[in-house]
Each structure stands twice: as C-alpha cells, then as structure tokens.
Design a protein around this motif. Structure first.
Motif: not given
Length: 543
Positions: A241, A390, A393-394, A399, A401, A412-413, A416, A419-420, A428
């Motif tokens: 990624e 997380g 941001y969710q 994002f 997830l 993936v979580a 993600t 990176e945020t 990351a």
C-alpha cells in the motif's frame, strides 16, 4: 530467628535438582518428540487435506468455546483476584530468589515484561478492536453502535480482553510457584514443576512430566507461529500500500527470514543482551509513537475517551468478565473473549517461567503489581491512543472501516489508522516497525522459554534456542504457502490447547498463595502460624 541469621541462611541457594529421567543436554526426549511430532503432523495433515484439518479444528474450536468458555473466564478472574489478595498480605514482601539485589534494573525489567507478554497481539489488535466494538456493540452493553455513547463501551471491552485478567494469568500466581520451586528448592523451570505439589516429584520427573511440558510447548508454538505469520501478511500488505511492493508470498517469505534472523539472534544472546536490548528499543519506539499521537492527534478526544472508557471498564468489570454464551451470541464469544482468554492460557506456563527467571530480587508484591496492574494500565493507554484515534476518525467520517472489520481484516485497520495519524506514511512505517519488533520480542522470549523447558535449566544451549526460533519461522512459512487459512486454523487450534494447559494452571489458585507463605516464612517475614513477624524482627522493606 534474627534478621541477620535469616540473611545468612537465605543466601545459600538450593542446589539444582538433577535432570528428569532420560533427559540429556539437548533436552527431554519426550518433550522433543511430542512437540516436534505435533509440528510435523500438523503440517503433514495440512499438505494431505487442508479442508479436513480446518474443518476438524473449527468443530473442536466451536465446541470448546461453547462448553468450556465460562471455565476459562472463571480461571482468569480467580487468578487475578487471588493474586491481588496476595499483594495485600505480609507474605508479598518476600523476595524472589531470596536476594535483595535484582538482576535487572527496574527499567530493563519492566521493558522486558511489557514487550514479551501481550506485545505482538496487543499491537496487532490495538487499532482495529476498539473500532470494531464501536461499530458492532458488544453484548455486555446496549448502546447504539457508531454513536458518542458507544465510545466508552468500545474501549472498555478492548480493555477487558487485554487488561488485568489477561496479564494476571501470564505471570502472577504461577510465577510465585515456579520461583519458590526453582530458587528455594532447586527444581527445574519447567511447566511440570507447577504440578509437583499435586502429584509429587517422583511422578512429575518421569514420562508424565514430559507430556505436561510438551503440551505447554505445543500451545506456545501454536500461539507464536500465528502472530509471526500474521505479521508477514501485515507488513507485506503495508509495503504494497505504501510503496507498491508486490503483496506476494515471496515478499512474505523475505519478511519471515528477516524477522527470524532478528529474534533468533536475540534469543541466542540471551536475556542479558539481545532480549533486553530489543525490549528497550521497542519501549523507546513505542513511547515516541505514543507522544506523537497524543501531542498532534485528537488529544482532547483521547483524554476524554480514556477517562470514560477506563471508568466503564471498572464499573462493568464483572459484567464483561462473566459474560457467557447464554447471554451473548456464540460467534461473538468464540472469536473474542473465549479466543483471547484461551490464547493467554496457552501462553501461561512458559510466560510464568520467563517472569520468574527475570524477577529474581524483586518482591512478590512488585512482581504481581507490575505484571497484573501496571502493565495492563499501560496497555489500555496504548489501545486508547491507537484504537481511540481510530474511533475518532471513524466517527468523524475520515474513513469507514466497518466492512473491513466485519471481515476481520485487522491488517487493513492498522494501516488505515496509521496513515491517518499525524505523520502519515512515516507513522505507518513506524507502527509497522514497532509491530515487527514486538513480534520479534515475543519470538525471542518464547524461543528462550521453550529451550529452558526442553533443557531443564535456565541457561539452555544457544543452538537449541536457534532451533526453536527457526522452527517457528519455518512453520509459519509453510502454512502461509498453503494459504492464510491455515494460519487461521492454527489460531483456532490455540483454543483446543488451552484445555490441558488450563488444568496445569488451575492448581496455582491455591499453590500460589501457599508458595508465597512458604517464601515469607523462610525469609522470616511470617511465623509458622502465618502471622506477621513481631516488631522486634521487622521484614525488610521494598526499595
């Protein structure tokens, strides 16, 4: 007996007991045959019929989780409560190894504990699990998912899985039993020693003792190969990624070789060098990442989330820890609480060996409070920083997830969220590096602990340590070649291994306090009638 006489007596360590029957310098043949036989059998059957192995393990996993899940939960809960009870008594002032001089400084000691016990899994799940419980309300709560009210319960449920109960079963009562048996009685640092008070030394030094040790080694191999394999897939996905590197088996194999080289080298150099160095490096890296997230991330949100989440954890502690499949969906209990608790049970005996080995010179109180209280609190802070960010941001729509987490795609979580965070790609990479080193610290400590079990003493041959480290990496490589599903099957197998291992841990609920009393009496801290020492003979104070 005067205090001076006590010190004169206690500096003499019991001479080590001879090795169990048939054991030689390369290890107990029973342990070697059964544990290596398991690895060959699992890999061989997987090559022969993957579906057959996966289906059989899945069926056993479901039955064990539903039938014995409540027993696993009760074992962890009682271990924690009894261990905390021990710290409130005079016997908790007794010192491991009956010496006032710790072998490791406090920082080094705490670093090794933090980076060894729940390290790899904790980092892997820290970002995704809180978000999952935010978008799918845990059964202990009735809040509406993905709302403000769901934030505290989501963190509280994560704290339950990785908090006081998880840490306590890894190094409290069992470590007391092993420390007393090893340092005061000269018995080996092996899982079988936990059953000496029940079956006697004669029985446990024979074949039955070898079977007990082998079962614990198999549980740890299953529990460690999983994170090693998952790390390879996670780092491979992350490199793809971030930099477009091919997310292929070749990439995963290169990662496994690099990871194996790190933790095998660390294990071969021992606790005083490689394991200690790797743990300290990891702590500094974790503190740096934590500082960046706290200072430049959603600071106010994180402070409030931690305060409310930890408060919810304490107020709903017994509700969550005693939740069973009768009041929660079977699938939820299987894949969350029971799975995690069984995983920790499987690690229990060998982690206890490791804690006893590095805690010489510490008091029982220091050991229990560090392992079962301070370390879990540090874990909850880490879960809040990653998972709480997380959730933020969710919740704010940066994002979504939900789909990835419903499919249990925690790699993936993690990426993600990373990176945020402030720093983006740099953060990351830092978290991928942190996860790698965390898994390496688990690999090196478990390679060392397995070697201690096989050898029967706490200075196993470096080649034996290397053998077990390479074996676990090789097993992960073979299973990944057959497909990620086999790593999942091995993870489910952890729940099955927890059945015999839990029976090995069970006696420590009463032998742990008994060992603490015996240590306190031998060190002049308690009389024969278990009363505190008289004022004329005060116990030595902790420093």
């Amino acid at each position: 007996m005067s205090s001076t006489k006590t010190h004169t007596k206690t500096h003499a360590k019991a001479s080590p007991a001879p090795l169990p029957e048939g054991q030689h310098r390369f290890g107990d043949p029973v342990v070697l045959v059964l544990s290596i036989g398991f690895i060959l059998l699992f890999v061989g059957l997987s090559l022969y019929n993957i579906e057959l192995v996966a289906d059989a393990i899945a069926a056993g996993f479901a039955w064990t989780a539903k039938t014995l899940g409540a027993y696993f939960q009760l074992l962890l809960l009682l271990t924690f409560l009894i261990a905390i009870g021990v710290t409130c008594t005079p016997m908790a002032s007794a010192r491991i190894g009956n010496t006032r001089t710790p072998e490791l400084s406090t920082f080094k000691w705490v670093s090794i504990i933090m980076c060894t016990l729940l390290a790899g899994g904790g980092v892997f799940f820290a970002a995704g699990e809180p978000i999952y419980h935010f978008v799918v309300t845990p059964p202990s709560f009735d809040t509406q998912a993905s709302t403000v009210d769901a934030i505290a319960p989501a963190l509280a449920q994560s704290f339950m899985h990785w908090g006081f109960l998880a840490w306590a079963v890894l190094g409290s009562l069992t470590s007391i039993v092993l420390a007393h048996a090893h340092y005061d009685k000269g018995q080996p640092l092996q899982p079988r020693t936990l059953l000496y008070p029940i079956f006697g030394e004669r029985i446990m030094r024979g074949t039955f003792g070898g079977v007990v040790d082998a079962l614990c080694v198999i549980a740890v191999v299953a529990g460690t190969v999983g994170p090693i394999g998952f790390l390879a897939t996670q780092v491979s996905f992350g490199l793809h990624e971030l930099f477009g590197v091919a997310n292929s088996y070749t990439t995963q194999l290169i990662i496994l070789i690099g990871l194996g080289a790190i933790y095998v080298t660390s294990a071969m150099t021992g606790i005083d060098k490689g394991i200690q160095l790797l743990s300290r490096l990891n702590v500094f890296l974790a503190l740096g990442i934590a500082a960046v997230i706290f200072l430049f991330g959603p600071t106010q949100f994180l402070v409030k989330a931690f305060t409310q989440g930890f408060g919810e954890y304490l107020s709903s502690f017994f509700t969550m820890s005693t939740m069973t499949s009768q009041s929660a969906p079977d699938w939820w209990m299987q894949w969350w609480t029971v799975f995690f608790f069984a995983w920790f049970i499987g690690y229990g005996p060998l982690m206890a060996i490791f804690v006893a080995r590095i805690s010489k010179g510490r008091t029982i109180r220091q050991m229990i409070l560090t392992v079962a209280v301070l370390a879990p609190i540090a874990t909850t802070i880490w879960f809040t920083l990653l998972g709480g960010s997380g959730i933020f941001y969710q919740f704010t729509g940066v994002f979504d997830l939900s789909e990835a987490l419903n499919n249990f795609q925690f790699d993936v979580a993690t990426l993600t969220v990373a990176e945020t965070l402030p720093g983006g790609t740099f953060m990351a990479l830092a978290i991928l590096l942190l996860t790698t080193i965390f898994v390496a610290t688990t690999g090196d400590s478990m390679s060392y602990a397995i070697s201690v079990v096989a050898a029967g003493h706490d200075e196993p041959n470096p080649l034996i340590r290397a053998f077990w480290g390479i074996t676990m990496s090789l097993m992960a490589a073979i299973l990944l070649y057959m497909g990620a599903g086999q790593i999942n099957a091995l993870q489910q197998f952890i729940v099955l291994t927890a059945i015999p291992v839990s029976l090995i841990l069970l006696p420590s609920l009463w032998t742990g306090p008994q060992a603490a009393v015996a240590m306190a009496r031998e060190q002049g801290l308690m009389s024969r009638h278990a009363k505190p020492a008289s004022p004329a003979q005060p116990p030595s104070r902790e420093v």
